[in-house]
Design a protein around this motif. Structure first.
Motif, short mmCIF file in Angstrom:
data_model
loop_
_atom_site.label_atom_id
_atom_site.label_comp_id
_atom_site.label_asym_id
_atom_site.label_seq_id
_atom_site.Cartn_x
_atom_site.Cartn_y
_atom_site.Cartn_z
N VAL A 109 48.61 40.50 49.72
CA VAL A 109 48.48 39.20 49.07
C VAL A 109 48.08 39.34 47.60
N ILE A 110 47.25 40.34 47.29
CA ILE A 110 46.80 40.54 45.91
C ILE A 110 46.59 42.02 45.67
N SER A 111 46.85 42.43 44.43
CA SER A 111 46.64 43.81 44.03
C SER A 111 46.50 43.86 42.52
N PHE A 112 45.53 44.63 42.02
CA PHE A 112 45.38 44.80 40.58
C PHE A 112 44.42 45.95 40.29
N PHE A 113 44.43 46.36 39.02
CA PHE A 113 43.49 47.36 38.52
C PHE A 113 42.55 46.67 37.54
N ALA A 114 41.34 47.22 37.39
CA ALA A 114 40.37 46.63 36.46
C ALA A 114 39.52 47.72 35.82
N GLU A 115 39.15 47.46 34.56
CA GLU A 115 38.22 48.35 33.87
C GLU A 115 36.81 48.12 34.36
N THR A 116 36.42 46.84 34.50
CA THR A 116 35.05 46.51 34.91
C THR A 116 35.07 45.57 36.11
N LEU A 117 33.99 45.62 36.86
CA LEU A 117 33.85 44.78 38.05
C LEU A 117 32.40 44.35 38.18
N SER A 118 32.20 43.06 38.40
CA SER A 118 30.87 42.57 38.76
C SER A 118 31.04 41.61 39.92
N MET A 119 29.99 41.48 40.71
CA MET A 119 30.05 40.65 41.90
C MET A 119 28.77 39.84 42.03
N THR A 120 28.93 38.64 42.59
CA THR A 120 27.79 37.78 42.90
C THR A 120 27.97 37.27 44.31
N LEU A 121 26.94 37.41 45.12
CA LEU A 121 26.94 36.84 46.47
C LEU A 121 26.03 35.62 46.46
N ILE A 122 26.58 34.47 46.81
CA ILE A 122 25.79 33.25 46.90
C ILE A 122 25.65 32.92 48.38
#
Length: 127
Positions: A109-122
């Motif tokens: 369904v989705i695919s990509f590359f990234a230089e940076t990643l951040s995540m937030t869990l609410i």
């Protein structure tokens, strides 16, 4: 929206999720893709997914910078789900500044590359 906690290693993801798994978050509620500061050579992506059959669902927010090779299939027209989301550390591959591969191994369904990643869990109170 907060920039979230920076992810430098896969262990950071486990810490942020606090016992949950990426596979627990299956329903997409928001996807945003935009040029950074008007530059058309750098893009950012924000993805919000929810978890749980409860009324108040936990949310997981991905903020990705330096996004490239974005591929999307079967989004919209009803409930959009990513059933096999994974994050892979590719920093040792020597691909310029790309550090992360984010993809769906179940249905693509989705695919990509990234230089940076951040995540937030609410987390919502489920009492």
């Amino acid at each position: 929206m907060s920039d979230g906690e920076s992810v430098r290693t896969l262990a950071d993801i486990d810490r942020i999720l606090g016992g949950l798994s990426l596979r627990d978050f299956t329903t997409v509620t928001s996807l945003s893709f935009s040029a950074v500061d008007g530059q058309y050579s750098k893009y950012s992506l924000s993805l919000i997914m929810i978890y749980g059959p409860r009324i108040l669902r936990d949310e997981l927010i991905f903020q990705c910078g330096g996004v490239s090779n974005l591929k999307i299939a079967s989004f919209g027209g009803g409930l959009t789900q990513i059933m096999g989301l994974y994050v892979k550390d590719i920093s040792d591959h020597g691909w310029s500044e790309l550090n992360w591969e984010i993809s769906d191994f179940e249905n693509g369904v989705i695919s990509f590359f990234a230089e940076t990643l951040s995540m937030t869990l609410i987390k919502h109170n489920h009492a």
